[in-house]
Scaffold this active site. Structure first.
Site, PDB file in Angstrom:
ATOM      1  N   ASP A 131     -29.188  87.700  84.320  1.00  0.00           N
ATOM      2  CA  ASP A 131     -28.003  87.084  83.660  1.00  0.00           C
ATOM      3  C   ASP A 131     -28.661  86.567  82.352  1.00  0.00           C
ATOM      4  O   ASP A 131     -29.749  85.674  82.313  1.00  0.00           O
ATOM      5  CB  ASP A 131     -27.534  85.984  84.539  1.00  0.00           C
ATOM      6  N   HIS A 138     -20.614  80.135  73.432  1.00  0.00           N
ATOM      7  CA  HIS A 138     -20.744  79.266  74.780  1.00  0.00           C
ATOM      8  C   HIS A 138     -22.083  78.525  74.762  1.00  0.00           C
ATOM      9  O   HIS A 138     -22.123  77.440  74.941  1.00  0.00           O
ATOM     10  CB  HIS A 138     -20.835  80.328  75.854  1.00  0.00           C
ATOM     11  N   GLU A 203     -17.693  81.727  85.234  1.00  0.00           N
ATOM     12  CA  GLU A 203     -18.234  82.109  83.771  1.00  0.00           C
ATOM     13  C   GLU A 203     -17.605  83.472  83.553  1.00  0.00           C
ATOM     14  O   GLU A 203     -17.999  84.385  84.476  1.00  0.00           O
ATOM     15  CB  GLU A 203     -19.632  81.944  83.796  1.00  0.00           C
ATOM     16  N   ASP A 237     -19.789  84.732  87.018  1.00  0.00           N
ATOM     17  CA  ASP A 237     -21.167  84.125  87.392  1.00  0.00           C
ATOM     18  C   ASP A 237     -20.535  82.794  87.996  1.00  0.00           C
ATOM     19  O   ASP A 237     -20.902  81.645  87.260  1.00  0.00           O
ATOM     20  CB  ASP A 237     -22.150  83.948  86.371  1.00  0.00           C
ATOM     21  N   TYR A 248     -31.897  72.078  87.003  1.00  0.00           N
ATOM     22  CA  TYR A 248     -32.160  73.214  86.114  1.00  0.00           C
ATOM     23  C   TYR A 248     -33.632  72.990  85.294  1.00  0.00           C
ATOM     24  O   TYR A 248     -34.164  73.905  84.811  1.00  0.00           O
ATOM     25  CB  TYR A 248     -31.210  73.585  85.248  1.00  0.00           C
ATOM     26  N   LYS A 257     -26.356  78.647  90.931  1.00  0.00           N
ATOM     27  CA  LYS A 257     -25.825  80.320  90.499  1.00  0.00           C
ATOM     28  C   LYS A 257     -25.906  81.243  91.563  1.00  0.00           C
ATOM     29  O   LYS A 257     -25.187  82.129  91.369  1.00  0.00           O
ATOM     30  CB  LYS A 257     -26.537  80.556  89.167  1.00  0.00           C
ATOM     31  N   THR A 364     -21.769  83.818  79.699  1.00  0.00           N
ATOM     32  CA  THR A 364     -20.396  83.719  79.275  1.00  0.00           C
ATOM     33  C   THR A 364     -19.952  84.096  78.021  1.00  0.00           C
ATOM     34  O   THR A 364     -20.690  83.763  77.154  1.00  0.00           O
ATOM     35  CB  THR A 364     -20.143  82.075  79.451  1.00  0.00           C
TER      36      THR A 364
HETATM   37 MN    MN Z   1     -23.907  83.189  83.616  1.00  0.00          MN
END
Ligand code: MN
Length: 432
Positions: A131, A138, A203, A237, A248, A257, A364
């Site tokens: 991804d 975004h 997303e 997503d 994260y 995710k 996104t």
């Molecule tokens: Mn994503």
């Protein structure tokens, strides 16, 4: 001839004897997207969408190019999309001919099935999913929530940012999504808790399907990268923003995710999208030029797509009351800061091997204005400003029973408009 070429399959005057295809907003004869479909009680097989119908390709293989015969017996599209571009083009031309010339109707018609009577499966056996984060609006919006004065990190305009996602939890449209449980820490709490996400988000992303891959250690040059892209889908997503914020750092997204990602099941081919290629919009004054390994004149002149993207929501109440889905936002693929070819070139630039059926997400895709924001995180300013739906319901994040619907359409004067079909899924409550 190449994936940039326009030929008789794009002729807007071409009509199909499958009457529902003529003027169809998604699947006129100029589209011919591939998928894996099954009639009740039958094995999933390669198919093409035409109007409201699905054409079983294995059933008419004897009328199609011989190089495709083995691939058309498979339960996924991997072998078909590993074929040379010239073979894929010959297949598209044959299908366009067979579905337009009434002389073939009697032979082809038994291989048609109403789409409503078919189950659509994942089109590919997906080896890897990556991804990216190339929707610059975004990235700016999300960055502002954390760093109001300096939303984009210094690398953003030099390197297409991405991370390795997880392929095992990708599902086609119409598979329900279970609200995930996970670890999160409320801002004022002394420690984390474990439970259902309270900040579930969608997303809006463009999905890129890899056709022919590359050998380990042999990067795909930017000038050849477009030819390695077999087609496109819509990707949702799904993201648990509370898990994401806690987990994260320092390695990036993980369980926030990978619990479920939804794709639209039809592969809209690079060939079908040829008329909708546009130049990559010029970078704003003062932005750095891409490094040479990411720059190709042809890619800059025709590597972007004019593709209108939309998100809509249908809540449980709206379903019960029989009201239609409510639009949440509309953006365009051209809001991407990098072209899809640049993503492929960058991904393989270190020698990483891409394989047929790998999926790349764009990240996104949001536009510059609020009506074009492609996630609730952005639309509600991190949940601080709930949105009000037409029926008066409010949303900060996605609630149980909500159905999220992504759509995409390509329009250009002088050509037949085509669409991607729907990417939709409904949220089920977390398991207690
Ligand atoms: Mn994503």
């Amino acid at each position: 001839m190449s994936i940039f070429s326009i030929d008789e399959t794009h002729d807007p005057q071409r009509q199909s004897w499958v009457e529902s295809a003529n003027g169809h907003s998604e699947f006129p004869i100029q589209n011919l997207p591939f998928g894996i479909a099954a009639r009740a009680g039958q094995q999933p097989r390669p198919a093409v969408a035409i109007g409201d119908h699905v054409l079983d390709l294995a059933a008419i293989a004897d009328l199609l190019p011989p190089q495709t015969h083995d691939a058309l017996q498979a339960g996924d599209l991997n072998a078909l999309f590993a074929l040379d571009e010239a073979v894929r083009r010959a297949l598209r031309q044959a299908l366009s001919r067979l579905l337009s010339d009434p002389a073939h109707r009697a032979r082809i018609e038994p291989a048609l099935c109403p789409m409503a009577d078919c189950t659509l499966h994942l089109p590919f056996t997906i080896g890897d999913y990556t991804d990216f984060y190339v929707g610059i609006h975004h990235a700016t919006n999300v960055g502002k929530l954390f760093r109001p004065d300096n939303p984009l990190l210094p690398n953003y305009k030099h390197v297409p940012i991405g991370y390795h996602g997880r392929a095992s939890s990708i599902r086609p449209s119409d598979v329900d999504v279970l609200r995930p449980r996970g670890q999160r820490k409320l801002p004022d709490a002394p420690g984390p808790i474990f439970g259902p996400t309270a900040r579930l988000d969608y997303e809006l992303e463009l999905g890129v399907w890899i056709g022919q891959g590359n050998a380990l250690g042999q990067p795909i040059p930017i000038g050849e990268a477009a030819a390695h892209i077999a087609g496109f889908c819509l990707l949702n997503d799904w993201s648990a923003r509370d898990f994401q914020a806690w987990e994260y750092q320092p390695l990036g997204p993980f369980l926030a995710k990978n619990f479920h990602s939804t794709i639209s099941p039809w592969v809209v081919t690079a060939e079908a999208l040829a008329p909708f290629r546009i130049a990559q919009p010029p970078r704003p004054e003062g932005d750095p030029a891409p490094l040479p390994y990411l720059w190709d004149d042809k890619d800059q002149s025709a590597g972007q797509f004019s593709l209108a993207l939309e998100v809509a929501i249908r809540t449980r109440t709206m379903r019960e009351e029989g009201t239609p889905a409510a639009a949440l936002s509309a953006s365009n693929a051209s809001d991407m800061y990098w072209t899809v070819a640049q993503l492929v070139a960058h991904h393989s630039s270190n020698g990483c091997d891409l394989r047929t059926g790998d999926l790349l997400g764009s990240g996104t895709i949001s536009g510059a204005t609020r009506d074009a924001f492609g996630s609730l995180l952005e639309l509600t300013q991190g949940g601080a400003e709930p949105i009000t739906l037409p029926n008066g319901e409010k949303r900060s994040f996605v609630e149980d029973g909500d159905e999220i619907i992504l759509t995409a359409h390509a329009h250009r004067d002088g050509f037949a408009s085509i669409g991607f079909g729907q990417n939709r899924a409904t949220i089920l409550p977390a398991i207690a």
